[in-house]
Write a protein that holds these residues in place. Structure first.
Motif, PDB file in Angstrom:
ATOM      1  N   ARG A   1      63.937  67.414   6.026  1.00 39.15           N
ATOM      2  CA  ARG A   1      64.165  68.774   6.537  1.00 39.15           C
ATOM      3  C   ARG A   1      62.892  69.609   6.353  1.00 39.15           C
ATOM      4  NH1 ARG A   1      69.698  70.208   7.154  1.00 39.15           N
ATOM      5  NH2 ARG A   1      70.903  68.299   7.379  1.00 39.15           N
ATOM      6  N   PRO A   2      61.853  69.318   7.118  1.00 41.02           N
ATOM      7  CA  PRO A   2      60.537  69.929   6.878  1.00 41.02           C
ATOM      8  C   PRO A   2      60.410  71.395   7.273  1.00 41.02           C
ATOM      9  CG  PRO A   2      60.452  68.563   8.837  1.00 41.02           C
ATOM     10  CD  PRO A   2      61.806  68.339   8.224  1.00 41.02           C
ATOM     11  N   LEU A   3      61.369  71.924   8.021  1.00 44.58           N
ATOM     12  CA  LEU A   3      61.290  73.336   8.388  1.00 44.58           C
ATOM     13  C   LEU A   3      61.746  74.175   7.198  1.00 44.58           C
ATOM     14  CD1 LEU A   3      60.685  75.364  10.708  1.00 44.58           C
ATOM     15  CD2 LEU A   3      63.152  75.410  11.108  1.00 44.58           C
ATOM     16  N   ALA A   4      60.790  74.825   6.539  1.00 44.10           N
ATOM     17  CA  ALA A   4      61.091  75.571   5.318  1.00 44.10           C
ATOM     18  C   ALA A   4      61.022  77.075   5.569  1.00 44.10           C
ATOM     19  CB  ALA A   4      60.105  75.187   4.218  1.00 44.10           C
ATOM     20  N   THR A   5      61.659  77.826   4.685  1.00 47.90           N
ATOM     21  CA  THR A   5      61.513  79.277   4.669  1.00 47.90           C
ATOM     22  C   THR A   5      60.461  79.610   3.626  1.00 47.90           C
ATOM     23  OG1 THR A   5      63.832  79.614   5.279  1.00 47.90           O
ATOM     24  CG2 THR A   5      62.679  81.474   4.305  1.00 47.90           C
ATOM     25  N   LEU A   6      59.325  80.138   4.066  1.00 46.63           N
ATOM     26  CA  LEU A   6      58.240  80.498   3.159  1.00 46.63           C
ATOM     27  C   LEU A   6      58.384  81.967   2.789  1.00 46.63           C
ATOM     28  CD1 LEU A   6      55.573  79.818   1.717  1.00 46.63           C
ATOM     29  CD2 LEU A   6      54.376  80.518   3.803  1.00 46.63           C
TER      30      LEU A   6
ATOM     31  N   LEU B   1      58.560  77.808   8.778  1.00 47.34           N
ATOM     32  CA  LEU B   1      57.437  76.961   9.167  1.00 47.34           C
ATOM     33  C   LEU B   1      57.710  75.493   8.858  1.00 47.34           C
ATOM     34  CD1 LEU B   1      54.712  79.128   7.388  1.00 47.34           C
ATOM     35  CD2 LEU B   1      55.305  79.247   9.811  1.00 47.34           C
ATOM     36  N   PRO B   2      57.273  74.581   9.735  1.00 48.84           N
ATOM     37  CA  PRO B   2      57.335  73.156   9.401  1.00 48.84           C
ATOM     38  C   PRO B   2      56.155  72.793   8.495  1.00 48.84           C
ATOM     39  CG  PRO B   2      56.434  73.433  11.601  1.00 48.84           C
ATOM     40  CD  PRO B   2      56.782  74.807  11.114  1.00 48.84           C
ATOM     41  N   PHE B   3      56.425  72.025   7.454  1.00 53.55           N
ATOM     42  CA  PHE B   3      55.376  71.613   6.524  1.00 53.55           C
ATOM     43  C   PHE B   3      55.224  70.099   6.532  1.00 53.55           C
ATOM     44  CE2 PHE B   3      56.161  75.796   4.607  1.00 53.55           C
ATOM     45  CZ  PHE B   3      54.858  76.203   4.334  1.00 53.55           C
ATOM     46  N   HIS B   4      54.001  69.671   6.264  1.00 53.79           N
ATOM     47  CA  HIS B   4      53.714  68.256   6.049  1.00 53.79           C
ATOM     48  C   HIS B   4      53.454  68.070   4.564  1.00 53.79           C
ATOM     49  CE1 HIS B   4      52.270  64.200   6.898  1.00 53.79           C
ATOM     50  NE2 HIS B   4      51.247  64.454   6.103  1.00 53.79           N
TER      51      HIS B   4
ATOM     52  N   GLU C   1      53.960  62.267  12.421  1.00 55.82           N
ATOM     53  CA  GLU C   1      55.150  62.109  11.579  1.00 55.82           C
ATOM     54  C   GLU C   1      56.423  62.316  12.384  1.00 55.82           C
ATOM     55  OE1 GLU C   1      57.043  63.924   7.423  1.00 55.82           O
ATOM     56  OE2 GLU C   1      55.262  64.863   8.316  1.00 55.82           O
ATOM     57  N   HIS C   2      56.443  63.330  13.218  1.00 52.02           N
ATOM     58  CA  HIS C   2      57.685  63.678  13.917  1.00 52.02           C
ATOM     59  C   HIS C   2      57.838  63.002  15.276  1.00 52.02           C
ATOM     60  CE1 HIS C   2      58.732  66.418  10.767  1.00 52.02           C
ATOM     61  NE2 HIS C   2      57.546  66.983  10.849  1.00 52.02           N
TER      62      HIS C   2
ATOM     63  N   ALA D   1      59.572  58.544  15.843  1.00 55.33           N
ATOM     64  CA  ALA D   1      60.893  58.032  16.226  1.00 55.33           C
ATOM     65  C   ALA D   1      61.051  57.841  17.729  1.00 55.33           C
ATOM     66  CB  ALA D   1      61.982  58.977  15.712  1.00 55.33           C
ATOM     67  N   PHE D   2      60.118  58.352  18.520  1.00 54.78           N
ATOM     68  CA  PHE D   2      60.227  58.271  19.975  1.00 54.78           C
ATOM     69  C   PHE D   2      59.592  56.989  20.510  1.00 54.78           C
ATOM     70  CE2 PHE D   2      60.480  62.790  18.986  1.00 54.78           C
ATOM     71  CZ  PHE D   2      61.571  63.187  19.750  1.00 54.78           C
ATOM     72  N   ASN D   3      60.121  56.493  21.631  1.00 49.82           N
ATOM     73  CA  ASN D   3      59.604  55.263  22.229  1.00 49.82           C
ATOM     74  C   ASN D   3      58.160  55.416  22.703  1.00 49.82           C
ATOM     75  OD1 ASN D   3      62.008  53.853  21.855  1.00 49.82           O
ATOM     76  ND2 ASN D   3      62.869  54.584  23.789  1.00 49.82           N
ATOM     77  N   SER D   4      57.850  56.588  23.226  1.00 50.54           N
ATOM     78  CA  SER D   4      56.485  56.861  23.680  1.00 50.54           C
ATOM     79  C   SER D   4      55.978  58.110  22.966  1.00 50.54           C
ATOM     80  CB  SER D   4      56.452  57.070  25.198  1.00 50.54           C
ATOM     81  OG  SER D   4      56.917  55.922  25.878  1.00 50.54           O
ATOM     82  N   PRO D   5      55.492  57.953  21.747  1.00 47.98           N
ATOM     83  CA  PRO D   5      55.074  59.112  20.954  1.00 47.98           C
ATOM     84  C   PRO D   5      53.979  59.932  21.639  1.00 47.98           C
ATOM     85  CG  PRO D   5      55.188  57.137  19.594  1.00 47.98           C
ATOM     86  CD  PRO D   5      55.294  56.685  21.019  1.00 47.98           C
TER      87      PRO D   5
END
Length: 210
Positions: free
Chosen positions: A22-27, A40-43, A133-134, A137-141
């Protein structure tokens, strides 16, 4: 965050798993204008000498850059599964009636000091890592290089990187640990019967945690 002992989750690997899932965080930051919250999404990167490092980016126009109080601790909140729990699912309801509704949820709080990074090379590498990273999971990233170079350069110029070296990491797994086994089984069954994605996710999480 108030964390009763039976809801405390301190294992770093479990917290990191949630932060990646769940990378979408509340900063949450404290600025000269008061409290502020950005979503914001974090890595997440693991390091041997810290609890991890969070990398992200914000719009260059975001006022947090000029209003943030320097060296003040910031908080990134990662919210996992959650579900309403009706007391009707408790076996002990029929026995004593001494039951009330509650809410199950899992959450991680990451604290640290925020650093801004205004470097095009760093931003490109960060965005490529985040996308890879995200898109995995897709067939054609999709890749950053799929977009026109001048278009990418323009977008990179419109953002600023941020980095948070995690100094404190707290976790709260509130998943009916304070209930007897028969009530927990009733909650899992009730969630499964509810059938929503969030309910099924919580039921699965409770089963794996037992």
């Amino acid at each position: 965050m108030y964390i009763p002992k039976h809801f405390d989750e301190s294992k770093v690997d479990c917290l990191h798993e949630l932060m990646r899932d769940r990378p979408l965080a509340t900063l949450v930051t404290l600025s000269s204008h008061g409290l502020n919250a950005d979503h914001l999404p974090f890595h997440l990167s693991e390091t041997v000498d810290s609890l991890g490092v969070l990398h992200g980016h914000i719009a260059r126009a975001n006022p947090i850059r000029s209003h943030l109080i320097e060296s003040t601790e910031v908080l990134a909140i990662f919210q996992g599964s959650d579900a309403y729990i009706t007391p009707s699912w408790y076996v002990t309801k029929a026995e004593t009636g001494k039951v009330v509704p509650t809410w199950n949820y899992i959450v991680a709080h990451a604290y640290g000091t925020l650093r801004f990074i205004d470097d095009a090379g760093w931003l490109r590498a960060h965005l490529e890592a985040l996308v890879a990273e995200h898109e995995a999971a897709f067939n054609s990233p999709w890749r950053v290089s799929d977009a026109p170079p001048d278009f990418v350069d323009k977008l990179i110029g419109a953002v600023v990187g941020i980095e948070i070296v995690i100094t404190r990491l707290l976790g709260k797994w509130k998943i009916s640990q304070n209930q007897p086994s028969e009530n927990k089984a009733g909650v899992i069954h009730g969630l499964q019967q509810t059938g929503t994605a969030e309910a099924l996710d919580m039921a699965d999480f409770m089963m794996r945690a037992n």
